[in-house]
Design a protein around this motif. Structure first.
Motif, PDB file in Angstrom:
ATOM      1  N   LEU A  44       0.847  -1.184   0.000  1.00  0.00           N
ATOM      2  CA  LEU A  44       0.000   0.000   0.000  1.00  0.00           C
ATOM      3  C   LEU A  44       0.887   1.239   0.000  1.00  0.00           C
ATOM      4  CD1 LEU A  44      -2.588  -1.107   2.690  1.00  0.00           C
ATOM      5  CD2 LEU A  44      -2.902  -1.076   0.229  1.00  0.00           C
ATOM      6  N   LEU A  45       0.471   2.261  -0.750  1.00  0.00           N
ATOM      7  CA  LEU A  45       1.248   3.487  -0.866  1.00  0.00           C
ATOM      8  C   LEU A  45       0.491   4.668  -0.275  1.00  0.00           C
ATOM      9  CD1 LEU A  45       2.365   3.112  -4.585  1.00  0.00           C
ATOM     10  CD2 LEU A  45       3.685   2.526  -2.553  1.00  0.00           C
ATOM     11  N   ARG A  46       1.200   5.515   0.463  1.00  0.00           N
ATOM     12  CA  ARG A  46       0.642   6.771   0.959  1.00  0.00           C
ATOM     13  C   ARG A  46       0.671   7.799  -0.164  1.00  0.00           C
ATOM     14  NH1 ARG A  46       0.056   7.582   6.591  1.00  0.00           N
ATOM     15  NH2 ARG A  46      -1.047   9.358   5.708  1.00  0.00           N
ATOM     16  N   ALA A  47       0.010   8.932   0.057  1.00  0.00           N
ATOM     17  CA  ALA A  47      -0.087   9.976  -0.961  1.00  0.00           C
ATOM     18  C   ALA A  47       1.296  10.469  -1.399  1.00  0.00           C
ATOM     19  CB  ALA A  47      -0.926  11.140  -0.442  1.00  0.00           C
ATOM     20  N   LYS A  48       2.201  10.638  -0.450  1.00  0.00           N
ATOM     21  CA  LYS A  48       3.547  11.122  -0.774  1.00  0.00           C
ATOM     22  C   LYS A  48       4.278  10.137  -1.690  1.00  0.00           C
ATOM     23  CE  LYS A  48       6.075  13.356   2.304  1.00  0.00           C
ATOM     24  NZ  LYS A  48       6.912  13.640   3.479  1.00  0.00           N
ATOM     25  N   GLU A  49       4.103   8.849  -1.443  1.00  0.00           N
ATOM     26  CA  GLU A  49       4.751   7.823  -2.272  1.00  0.00           C
ATOM     27  C   GLU A  49       4.141   7.782  -3.672  1.00  0.00           C
ATOM     28  OE1 GLU A  49       3.821   4.742   0.453  1.00  0.00           O
ATOM     29  OE2 GLU A  49       5.828   4.701   1.309  1.00  0.00           O
ATOM     30  N   VAL A  50       2.822   7.969  -3.757  1.00  0.00           N
ATOM     31  CA  VAL A  50       2.150   8.003  -5.064  1.00  0.00           C
ATOM     32  C   VAL A  50       2.649   9.205  -5.865  1.00  0.00           C
ATOM     33  CG1 VAL A  50      -0.074   8.277  -6.228  1.00  0.00           C
ATOM     34  CG2 VAL A  50       0.114   6.753  -4.265  1.00  0.00           C
ATOM     35  N   CYS A  51       2.772  10.344  -5.198  1.00  0.00           N
ATOM     36  CA  CYS A  51       3.287  11.552  -5.865  1.00  0.00           C
ATOM     37  C   CYS A  51       4.699  11.310  -6.397  1.00  0.00           C
ATOM     38  CB  CYS A  51       3.291  12.736  -4.913  1.00  0.00           C
ATOM     39  SG  CYS A  51       1.661  13.342  -4.502  1.00  0.00           S
ATOM     40  N   ALA A  52       5.517  10.637  -5.620  1.00  0.00           N
ATOM     41  CA  ALA A  52       6.885  10.356  -6.060  1.00  0.00           C
ATOM     42  C   ALA A  52       6.895   9.415  -7.270  1.00  0.00           C
ATOM     43  CB  ALA A  52       7.684   9.745  -4.913  1.00  0.00           C
ATOM     44  N   LEU A  53       6.034   8.403  -7.262  1.00  0.00           N
ATOM     45  CA  LEU A  53       5.966   7.470  -8.402  1.00  0.00           C
ATOM     46  C   LEU A  53       5.486   8.167  -9.672  1.00  0.00           C
ATOM     47  CD1 LEU A  53       4.501   4.084  -7.120  1.00  0.00           C
ATOM     48  CD2 LEU A  53       6.662   4.447  -8.270  1.00  0.00           C
ATOM     49  N   LEU A  54       4.479   9.021  -9.522  1.00  0.00           N
ATOM     50  CA  LEU A  54       3.901   9.700 -10.687  1.00  0.00           C
ATOM     51  C   LEU A  54       4.641  10.982 -11.065  1.00  0.00           C
ATOM     52  CD1 LEU A  54       0.111   9.328  -9.808  1.00  0.00           C
ATOM     53  CD2 LEU A  54       1.454   7.959 -11.405  1.00  0.00           C
ATOM     54  N   LYS A  55       5.564  11.405 -10.178  1.00  0.00           N
ATOM     55  CA  LYS A  55       6.338  12.642 -10.387  1.00  0.00           C
ATOM     56  C   LYS A  55       5.414  13.850 -10.523  1.00  0.00           C
ATOM     57  CE  LYS A  55      10.097  10.101 -12.319  1.00  0.00           C
ATOM     58  NZ  LYS A  55      10.519   9.403 -13.469  1.00  0.00           N
ATOM     59  N   ILE A  56       4.487  13.960  -9.564  1.00  0.00           N
ATOM     60  CA  ILE A  56       3.548  15.080  -9.526  1.00  0.00           C
ATOM     61  C   ILE A  56       3.543  15.666  -8.116  1.00  0.00           C
ATOM     62  CG2 ILE A  56       2.048  14.208 -11.369  1.00  0.00           C
ATOM     63  CD1 ILE A  56       0.162  13.175  -9.174  1.00  0.00           C
ATOM     64  N   SER A  57       2.954  16.836  -7.969  1.00  0.00           N
ATOM     65  CA  SER A  57       2.828  17.442  -6.639  1.00  0.00           C
ATOM     66  C   SER A  57       1.601  16.872  -5.933  1.00  0.00           C
ATOM     67  CB  SER A  57       2.697  18.957  -6.766  1.00  0.00           C
ATOM     68  OG  SER A  57       1.454  19.280  -7.344  1.00  0.00           O
ATOM     69  N   SER A  58       1.546  17.102  -4.631  1.00  0.00           N
ATOM     70  CA  SER A  58       0.396  16.606  -3.875  1.00  0.00           C
ATOM     71  C   SER A  58      -0.885  17.334  -4.293  1.00  0.00           C
ATOM     72  CB  SER A  58       0.634  16.759  -2.378  1.00  0.00           C
ATOM     73  OG  SER A  58       0.840  18.112  -2.049  1.00  0.00           O
ATOM     74  N   THR A  59      -0.764  18.602  -4.663  1.00  0.00           N
ATOM     75  CA  THR A  59      -1.936  19.351  -5.137  1.00  0.00           C
ATOM     76  C   THR A  59      -2.511  18.714  -6.400  1.00  0.00           C
ATOM     77  OG1 THR A  59      -0.951  21.364  -4.249  1.00  0.00           O
ATOM     78  CG2 THR A  59      -2.764  21.632  -5.815  1.00  0.00           C
ATOM     79  N   THR A  60      -1.633  18.326  -7.307  1.00  0.00           N
ATOM     80  CA  THR A  60      -2.074  17.668  -8.538  1.00  0.00           C
ATOM     81  C   THR A  60      -2.726  16.327  -8.233  1.00  0.00           C
ATOM     82  OG1 THR A  60      -0.306  18.741  -9.763  1.00  0.00           O
ATOM     83  CG2 THR A  60      -1.319  16.803 -10.788  1.00  0.00           C
ATOM     84  N   LEU A  61      -2.177  15.579  -7.283  1.00  0.00           N
ATOM     85  CA  LEU A  61      -2.756  14.281  -6.899  1.00  0.00           C
ATOM     86  C   LEU A  61      -4.190  14.465  -6.401  1.00  0.00           C
ATOM     87  CD1 LEU A  61      -2.369  11.215  -6.365  1.00  0.00           C
ATOM     88  CD2 LEU A  61      -1.699  11.869  -4.052  1.00  0.00           C
ATOM     89  N   TRP A  62      -4.413  15.431  -5.512  1.00  0.00           N
ATOM     90  CA  TRP A  62      -5.759  15.629  -4.972  1.00  0.00           C
ATOM     91  C   TRP A  62      -6.704  16.175  -6.036  1.00  0.00           C
ATOM     92  CZ3 TRP A  62      -5.839  12.499  -1.392  1.00  0.00           C
ATOM     93  CH2 TRP A  62      -4.804  12.368  -0.481  1.00  0.00           C
TER      94      TRP A  62
END
Length: 94
Positions: A44-62
């Motif tokens: 399972l991945l936290r939001a920060k890890e997902v952002c790192a994998l996708l190379k996006i900011s947390s704002t973009t993720l949300w």
């Protein structure tokens, strides 16, 4: 503590897959996908890890989550959400 959270999530997945296999709920669809594949290493991945994998900011993720671009996460509590790593990898491959 993290291992306990994963263990609880896996138990919930097993119950949901057995109880409601054909539901339209996004949680059950994700879990059914996991039940069919039976992964050996469920991560399972936290939001920060997902952002790192996708190379996006947390704002973009949300923003992507709100717009339905990225698959919905699995909530493990009121403020604790995770994305299955395999789901994010499938999203990257698409």
């Amino acid at each position: 503590m993290f291992v306990t959270g994963i263990r609880i999530a896996l138990q919930a997945m097993k119950r949901m897959c057995a109880i409601n296999k054909y539901s339209d709920s996004w949680k059950v669809r994700v879990l059914n996908m996991k039940c069919q594949r039976k992964p050996n290493n469920y991560e399972l991945l936290r939001a920060k890890e997902v952002c790192a994998l996708l190379k996006i900011s947390s704002t973009t993720l949300w923003r992507w989550r709100r717009l339905g671009v990225i698959p919905e996460p699995i909530p493990l509590g009121p403020r604790l959400i995770y994305w299955p790593k395999s789901v994010i990898e499938q999203f990257i491959d698409v």
